[in-house]
Design an enzyme around this catalytic site. Structure first.
Site, PDB file in Angstrom:
ATOM      1  N   HIS A 267      10.536  31.146 -39.192  1.00 49.51           N
ATOM      2  CA  HIS A 267       9.201  31.265 -39.939  1.00 49.51           C
ATOM      3  C   HIS A 267       8.105  31.035 -39.136  1.00 49.51           C
ATOM      4  CE1 HIS A 267      11.714  31.680 -43.572  1.00 49.51           C
ATOM      5  NE2 HIS A 267      12.575  30.654 -43.096  1.00 49.51           N
TER       6      HIS A 267
ATOM      7  N   ASN B   6      22.625 -18.776 -27.960  1.00 49.82           N
ATOM      8  CA  ASN B   6      22.250 -17.203 -28.045  1.00 49.82           C
ATOM      9  C   ASN B   6      23.476 -16.557 -29.077  1.00 49.82           C
ATOM     10  OD1 ASN B   6      20.335 -17.904 -26.615  1.00 49.82           O
ATOM     11  ND2 ASN B   6      20.869 -16.370 -24.928  1.00 49.82           N
ATOM     12  N   GLY B   7      22.915 -15.555 -29.886  1.00 52.96           N
ATOM     13  CA  GLY B   7      23.934 -14.840 -30.667  1.00 52.96           C
ATOM     14  C   GLY B   7      23.955 -15.397 -31.997  1.00 52.96           C
TER      15      GLY B   7
ATOM     16  N   GLU C 242       5.857  11.587 -25.871  1.00 50.92           N
ATOM     17  CA  GLU C 242       5.175  10.117 -25.600  1.00 50.92           C
ATOM     18  C   GLU C 242       5.457   9.794 -24.256  1.00 50.92           C
ATOM     19  OE1 GLU C 242       6.050   7.274 -28.400  1.00 50.92           O
ATOM     20  OE2 GLU C 242       8.195   7.648 -28.480  1.00 50.92           O
TER      21      GLU C 242
ATOM     22  N   ARG D 204      12.153 -11.600 -21.938  1.00 51.05           N
ATOM     23  CA  ARG D 204      12.927 -11.217 -22.682  1.00 51.05           C
ATOM     24  C   ARG D 204      12.635 -11.054 -24.184  1.00 51.05           C
ATOM     25  NH1 ARG D 204      18.590 -12.660 -20.803  1.00 51.05           N
ATOM     26  NH2 ARG D 204      19.194 -12.949 -22.961  1.00 51.05           N
TER      27      ARG D 204
ATOM     28  N   LYS E 197      10.289  11.645 -28.346  1.00 51.42           N
ATOM     29  CA  LYS E 197      10.454  10.761 -26.974  1.00 51.42           C
ATOM     30  C   LYS E 197       9.996  11.578 -25.981  1.00 51.42           C
ATOM     31  CE  LYS E 197      11.169   7.716 -28.368  1.00 51.42           C
ATOM     32  NZ  LYS E 197      11.273   7.111 -29.739  1.00 51.42           N
TER      33      LYS E 197
ATOM     34  N   LYS F 107       2.456  -0.555 -28.135  1.00 54.21           N
ATOM     35  CA  LYS F 107       3.957  -0.951 -28.804  1.00 54.21           C
ATOM     36  C   LYS F 107       3.540  -1.074 -30.329  1.00 54.21           C
ATOM     37  CE  LYS F 107       8.312  -1.453 -28.797  1.00 54.21           C
ATOM     38  NZ  LYS F 107       8.922  -0.236 -29.053  1.00 54.21           N
TER      39      LYS F 107
ATOM     40  N   CYS G  15      17.011 -14.195 -27.137  1.00 52.55           N
ATOM     41  CA  CYS G  15      17.079 -15.589 -26.746  1.00 52.55           C
ATOM     42  C   CYS G  15      17.177 -15.641 -25.322  1.00 52.55           C
ATOM     43  CB  CYS G  15      17.923 -16.422 -27.358  1.00 52.55           C
ATOM     44  SG  CYS G  15      17.877 -16.220 -29.311  1.00 52.55           S
TER      45      CYS G  15
ATOM     46  N   TRP H 110      14.424 -16.104 -29.969  1.00 57.94           N
ATOM     47  CA  TRP H 110      14.227 -14.833 -30.626  1.00 57.94           C
ATOM     48  C   TRP H 110      14.668 -14.843 -32.060  1.00 57.94           C
ATOM     49  CZ3 TRP H 110      11.061 -10.505 -30.537  1.00 57.94           C
ATOM     50  CH2 TRP H 110      11.432  -9.619 -31.590  1.00 57.94           C
TER      51      TRP H 110
ATOM     52  N   GLU I 228      12.828  13.349 -33.425  1.00 60.04           N
ATOM     53  CA  GLU I 228      12.821  12.046 -32.719  1.00 60.04           C
ATOM     54  C   GLU I 228      12.792  12.473 -31.030  1.00 60.04           C
ATOM     55  OE1 GLU I 228      11.938   9.113 -33.048  1.00 60.04           O
ATOM     56  OE2 GLU I 228      12.943   8.093 -31.541  1.00 60.04           O
TER      57      GLU I 228
HETATM   58  O1  M6R Z   1       6.844  -0.885 -35.204  1.00 60.10           O
HETATM   59  P1  M6R Z   1       7.048   0.103 -35.926  1.00 60.10           P
HETATM   60  O2  M6R Z   1       8.517   0.637 -36.032  1.00 60.10           O
HETATM   61  O3  M6R Z   1       6.240   0.319 -37.357  1.00 60.10           O
HETATM   62  O4  M6R Z   1       6.216   1.471 -35.091  1.00 60.10           O
HETATM   63  C1  M6R Z   1       5.931   2.730 -35.676  1.00 60.10           C
HETATM   64  C2  M6R Z   1       5.565   3.788 -34.771  1.00 60.10           C
HETATM   65  O5  M6R Z   1       4.118   3.289 -34.096  1.00 60.10           O
HETATM   66  C3  M6R Z   1       6.610   3.763 -33.384  1.00 60.10           C
HETATM   67  O6  M6R Z   1       7.769   4.024 -33.772  1.00 60.10           O
HETATM   68  C4  M6R Z   1       6.145   4.562 -32.435  1.00 60.10           C
HETATM   69  O7  M6R Z   1       6.022   6.027 -32.950  1.00 60.10           O
HETATM   70  C5  M6R Z   1       6.874   4.565 -31.122  1.00 60.10           C
HETATM   71  N1  M6R Z   1       6.050   4.929 -30.016  1.00 60.10           N
HETATM   72  C6  M6R Z   1       8.189   5.537 -30.941  1.00 60.10           C
HETATM   73  O8  M6R Z   1       8.620   5.426 -29.901  1.00 60.10           O
END
Ligand code: M6R
Length: 614
Positions: free
Chosen positions: A510, A102-103, A494, A27, A491, A609, A2, A76, A487
């Site tokens: 393996h 906010n909060g 991507e 934001r 990261k 996103k 927010c 938000w 993960e």
């Molecule tokens: O909004 P979601 O958590 O459902 O999105 C899932 C994936 O598209 C998302 O986690 C994607 O892998 C990101 N780019 C990871 O950083």
């Protein structure tokens, strides 16, 4: 999250506030509103973008003409869907006090019940609205308190986090503000003052600001401002001169949203636990699933469906729920689940995890699970998005808007929610009260430990320099750290476009071991847990094939330095909370590698996103 903007001075308030709201749009928000004083209180608020509010102002804004004091907000959602009535400001019954917040007010439900018992009627589902009625009640009972005294007394009843601005037509020449846990800054103009949640909407008017500290209140008039503690002790505040650009302020002073979001994690983690975890009592209170907890505990099986980073969080959830609650868990890619005719029945609980709440495959998996009769629960970040609307029950992660395409703070928030869920499912069944208390203690200590890891940012950047020209990278981890290896690899690929794979460390022999040579950096999560000795053997195997090792290790581990010079230390912690710590250096490492390679970390190529198509 927010945004707040307030103005008191000699200029027309409404256009200034509207402009301030536009500056706060970065934001993320779902609705906006403002209240101004020109003889009486005038309020307008609207779901959706600030431009929706602007349209409303164009139609009905003349009622606001002449007002030189007002407050405005971008919301938000945390409690209650995004809607006109849940948007801020909130007003008391006689429409002469308006408040923006906010909060999160943790004890809002108790306060709301008390106020309703006294006849107060609520117009929204928000936690924030209790504050305005509380102020109203206190002021009515003791007129001498005035606005400032009533706000002060009201805040004494409140648990949680707040940044608030309050105005009243009974005392029209002031704005009362207070902060605990949610930032507030006062901009000092010439015969005018601005109040905001960050400097973004202020910087075009003045570069002189005063930052409020937690537990402080201020009364701002056209000519002056005074700052006191909530206990009414006057404070001398330092005036700071801003020398940032607007762009930098929007990113909290960071170069990129991703870095800002990585650094927000200690605070976000506290927000996720706020009002939900009571360590000393060994209690976890999860409002969103409270009525369904017994059914969840009786599940024959839990199936977790998600995509990408959320799927990795799901894997950690599997380890947590199976270890503590002893309920069998399967984790499926939502995209596979939806097309493979899975066996799902009414005895199963399907948990869908999604930051955005809009991911097409996750949504389809949810709908399929419902069709097959399973109880479906959601873990989402975006309040009011499609997934929480279609699930029977669920929990919000409260991570705030995540702007960077690469998920960071939403991931750690999801893991914390899953940890709390595992504790709630274990309670009274599989582990003792004392074990729950100890686990919650470990969890509650995580934010401070994450803050300590973030202090190593510069050292991590130096290691990133060594990784930046790699063409491939391998990430290894075991147990709770295996999903973190996945993960970490995601990261890196991507945002830096370096090919990376994550593996359970023991799987290396393996197959992936064939890839190891001097050009293959191997990032090994080697924390002190029950697989530590085995991980050291893996490192030896990599070294004997000339592979370069970067290790994430536990503080105090000197043995690891014998094997590699590139070590990032994380504080000691129990195995179950380790992913929340070990993922932090991997996020930073990817970030620095990507920026060193000149990549656009906030908007990596080919990625969206929210993946709302198949
Ligand atoms: O909004 P979601 O958590 O459902 O999105 C899932 C994936 O598209 C998302 O986690 C994607 O892998 C990101 N780019 C990871 O950083």
């Amino acid at each position: 999250m927010c945004g707040i903007i307030g103005y008191i001075g000699r200029r027309e308030a409404a256009p200034l506030l509207l402009n301030g709201l536009k500056r706060l749009e970065y934001r993320g928000y779902d609705s906006a509103g403002m209240a101004v004083l020109n003889g009486s209180m005038k309020m307008l608020k609207k779901k959706g973008s600030v431009s929706n509010l602007e349209e409303l102002l164009n139609v009905s804004g003349t009622v606001m003409l002449g007002a030189t004091v007002g407050i405005a907000h971008t919301r938000w959602a945390t409690h209650g869907d995004p809607s006109d009535r849940n948007a801020h400001p909130h007003m008391n019954v006689s429409d002469d006090i308006a408040l923006i917040h906010n909060g999160i007010i943790e004890n809002y439900s108790t306060l709301k019940q008390e106020l309703m018992a006294e006849g107060y009627e609520f117009e929204s589902d928000t936690d924030s609205e209790v504050l305005v009625h509380l102020i109203d009640r206190i002021w009515k009972n003791d007129l001498a308190l005035g606005l400032e005294g009533s706000v002060r007394h009201a805040l004494r009843h409140v648990d949680g986090a707040y940044g608030i601005c309050v105005v009243s037509s009974r005392e029209p020449d002031k704005i009362v503000v207070a902060r605990k846990g949610s930032p507030l800054v006062i901009g000092l103009g010439d015969g005018e003052f601005f109040i905001a949640s960050d400097a973004a909407p202020i910087v075009e008017h003045t570069n002189k600001v005063v930052y409020l500290s937690d537990g402080e209140m201020a009364v701002v008039t056209r000519d002056n401002y005074t700052v006191k503690t909530i206990e009414n002790v006057e404070q001398q505040k330092r005036v700071t001169e801003l020398d940032f650009s607007l762009e930098k302020i929007e990113k909290g002073g960071f170069e990129h949203f991703m870095l800002k979001e990585i650094f927000e994690q200690p605070e976000v983690m506290r927000d996720v636990m706020r009002g939900r975890v009571r360590v000393e009592e060994g209690l976890v209170q999860l409002g969103g699933i409270h009525d369904y907890l017994d059914r969840l505990k009786q599940a024959k099986r839990i199936v977790i469906c998600a995509c990408g980073t959320s799927w990795h969080a799901g894997l950690i959830g599997e380890y947590l729920i199976e270890e503590f609650a002893r309920i069998p868990v399967e984790v499926d890619y939502a995209s596979e689940f939806r097309y493979r005719n899975p066996i799902v029945s009414a005895d199963d609980v399907v948990i869908v995890i999604s930051q955005s709440g809009e991911t097409a495959d996750t949504l389809a998996a949810l709908r399929l699970a419902k069709e097959k009769g399973a109880m479906v629960m959601g873990i989402c970040n975006v309040v009011g998005s499609t997934i929480p609307r279609e699930t029977l029950c669920g929990m919000y992660t409260h991570a705030g808007p995540e702007v960077g395409v690469a998920s960071t703070k939403a991931f750690t928030a999801q893991v914390i929610v899953l940890f709390m869920l595992a504790m709630a499912l274990s309670k009274g069944r599989t582990i003792s009260h004392e074990e729950i208390r100890l686990n919650l203690r470990e969890l509650a200590d995580v934010p401070d430990k994450v803050a300590r890891i973030l202090e190593q940012n510069d050292a991590i950047k130096e290691i990133a320099v060594k990784l930046k020209d790699a063409r491939n990278a391998l990430y290894l981890g075991r147990g709770y750290n295996f999903p973190v290896a996945l993960e970490g690899a995601l990261k890196l690929k991507e945002i830096s476009y370096i090919h990376a794979e994550g593996y359970p460390a023991a799987e290396m022999k393996h197959g992936p071991i064939a890839l190891i040579d001097e050009d293959m950096p191997v990032i090994v999560i080697a924390t002190r847990d029950n697989t530590y000795a085995k991980i050291l053997s893996n490192i030896e195997e990599v070294r004997s094939r000339k592979g370069r090792v970067i290790a994430i290790a536990s503080e105090g581990d000197r043995e690891i330095e014998r094997l590699t010079k590139d070590v990032i230390y994380i504080p000691q912690a129990s195995a179950a909370v380790l992913p929340l710590l070990t993922v932090i250096p991997l996020q930073l490492l990817s970030y620095h590698v990507a920026t060193l390679r000149g990549c656009n970390v906030d908007r990596p190529r080919n990625l969206a996103k929210s993946v709302t198509v198949e």
